[in-house]
Design a protein around this motif. Structure first.
Motif, PDB file in Angstrom:
ATOM      1  N   PHE A   1     -18.031  -7.356 -14.486  1.00 12.63           N
ATOM      2  CA  PHE A   1     -17.245  -8.539 -14.133  1.00 12.63           C
ATOM      3  C   PHE A   1     -16.213  -8.184 -13.084  1.00 12.63           C
ATOM      4  CE2 PHE A   1     -14.739  -6.653 -17.587  1.00 12.63           C
ATOM      5  CZ  PHE A   1     -13.423  -6.776 -17.142  1.00 12.63           C
TER       6      PHE A   1
ATOM      7  N   LEU B   1     -24.019 -10.668 -11.478  1.00 15.81           N
ATOM      8  CA  LEU B   1     -22.609 -10.950 -11.169  1.00 15.81           C
ATOM      9  C   LEU B   1     -22.501 -11.734  -9.863  1.00 15.81           C
ATOM     10  CD1 LEU B   1     -19.547 -10.671 -11.397  1.00 15.81           C
ATOM     11  CD2 LEU B   1     -19.749  -8.361 -10.452  1.00 15.81           C
TER      12      LEU B   1
ATOM     13  N   PHE C   1     -15.163 -12.842 -21.706  1.00 18.29           N
ATOM     14  CA  PHE C   1     -14.965 -13.996 -20.830  1.00 18.29           C
ATOM     15  C   PHE C   1     -13.882 -14.921 -21.381  1.00 18.29           C
ATOM     16  CE2 PHE C   1     -16.084 -18.303 -19.447  1.00 18.29           C
ATOM     17  CZ  PHE C   1     -16.250 -18.136 -18.077  1.00 18.29           C
TER      18      PHE C   1
ATOM     19  N   ILE D   1     -20.978 -16.834 -16.686  1.00 22.48           N
ATOM     20  CA  ILE D   1     -21.735 -15.644 -17.093  1.00 22.48           C
ATOM     21  C   ILE D   1     -23.194 -15.846 -16.697  1.00 22.48           C
ATOM     22  CG2 ILE D   1     -22.463 -14.195 -19.013  1.00 22.48           C
ATOM     23  CD1 ILE D   1     -19.985 -15.165 -20.554  1.00 22.48           C
TER      24      ILE D   1
ATOM     25  N   VAL E   1     -19.033 -12.957 -14.480  1.00 26.28           N
ATOM     26  CA  VAL E   1     -19.664 -11.916 -15.284  1.00 26.28           C
ATOM     27  C   VAL E   1     -21.168 -11.860 -15.015  1.00 26.28           C
ATOM     28  CG1 VAL E   1     -20.017 -11.040 -17.628  1.00 26.28           C
ATOM     29  CG2 VAL E   1     -17.947 -12.354 -17.085  1.00 26.28           C
TER      30      VAL E   1
END
Length: 266
Positions: free
Chosen positions: A139, A252, A208, A263, A229
């Motif tokens: 991330f 990512l 997250f 994500i 992420v």
């Protein structure tokens, strides 16, 4: 005493007791940061040395001249040993500092890219050799350049420290084998040995959500922070750790290209 048949000898018991007491006092000194360490060390060594050699004198009927000569030699040896242990301790401290600087990020106090590079190589080999799962979460902080440009690099540093601390705290309940690394400016990686994608997704979600609720205050200004992420697992076709890294990095990148603050897992 059992080996030489001196179990019933009072002097042998006294000698043993004094020696154990000497060891205990010495250990206490080594575990406390008291002042004047050499003075304390040589004082304790002298006191116990006098008593211990007194037992030897009476046990073997040594003359007083010999007793004082042995005490002098003993104190010289004790001083030399103190110097030796000081050198050893200094060497150990230097090695510890070198290890820390080589493996830990000074700003965020999490492990750095060098540590990540060794760890991913090790886990890649272990996973291929023993057919074990391996997942990775990557991330980075959304709009981090804007934070630096608007509020200054010290604000950016504070954000990095807060994010790293928050994520490290979130990861602790999942096991000590899950490690957070700072691998770039605002980029972080998390290696998850023995986890497949189904087990990695909830951990990524926890990270997250924790950062999403994070507010960093700098110079009276509240900075809201979010992350993008990428998550993936090791594939049979991965020839080296870089193949694995590229897939996680691609996920990512997809999160960032599709609006950030999301994500992507595959």
């Amino acid at each position: 005493m059992l080996l030489n048949g001196n179990v019933t000898a009072i002097l042998s018991w006294g000698y043993t007791f004094i020696f154990i007491l000497f060891y205990w006092f010495s250990y206490q000194q080594s575990t406390h940061l008291w002042r004047a360490p050499y003075t304390r060390y040589i004082s304790v060594a002298t006191a116990f040395g006098l008593v211990l050699w007194l037992f030897v004198k009476f046990r073997f009927h040594l003359p007083w001249t010999t007793y004082w000569i042995e005490i002098g030699d003993y104190l010289v040896l004790a001083t030399l040993m103190y110097g030796y242990f000081k050198i050893q301790d200094k060497d150990r401290r230097i090695k510890d500092r070198l290890f820390q600087s080589a493996n830990w990020d000074a700003l965020t106090h999490v492990q750095n890219y060098a540590a990540y590079d060794r760890a991913v190589g090790f886990h890649f080999h272990q996973s291929n050799t023993h057919h074990r799962d391996l997942a990775m979460i990557m991330f980075d902080i959304d709009h981090f350049k804007h934070i630096n440009d608007t509020y200054g690099h010290l604000a950016g540093d504070e954000v990095l420290k807060q994010v790293a601390s928050t994520v490290a705290t979130v990861l602790k309940p999942f096991g000590s084998d899950i490690v957070l690394y700072r691998t770039g400016g605002e980029e972080f990686n998390i290696l998850l040995p023995d986890r497949d994608l189904n087990r990695a997704r909830p951990i990524a979600q926890e990270v997250f959500d924790a950062v999403k609720g994070l507010t960093t205050t700098y110079n009276g200004t509240d900075l809201q922070v979010t992350i993008s992420v990428g998550v993936s697992i090791l594939h049979d076709g991965d020839r080296n750790p870089l193949d694995f890294y590229k897939r996680v990095d691609a996920n990512l990148y997809h999160s960032k290209q599709t609006g950030r603050h999301r994500i992507t897992a595959s």
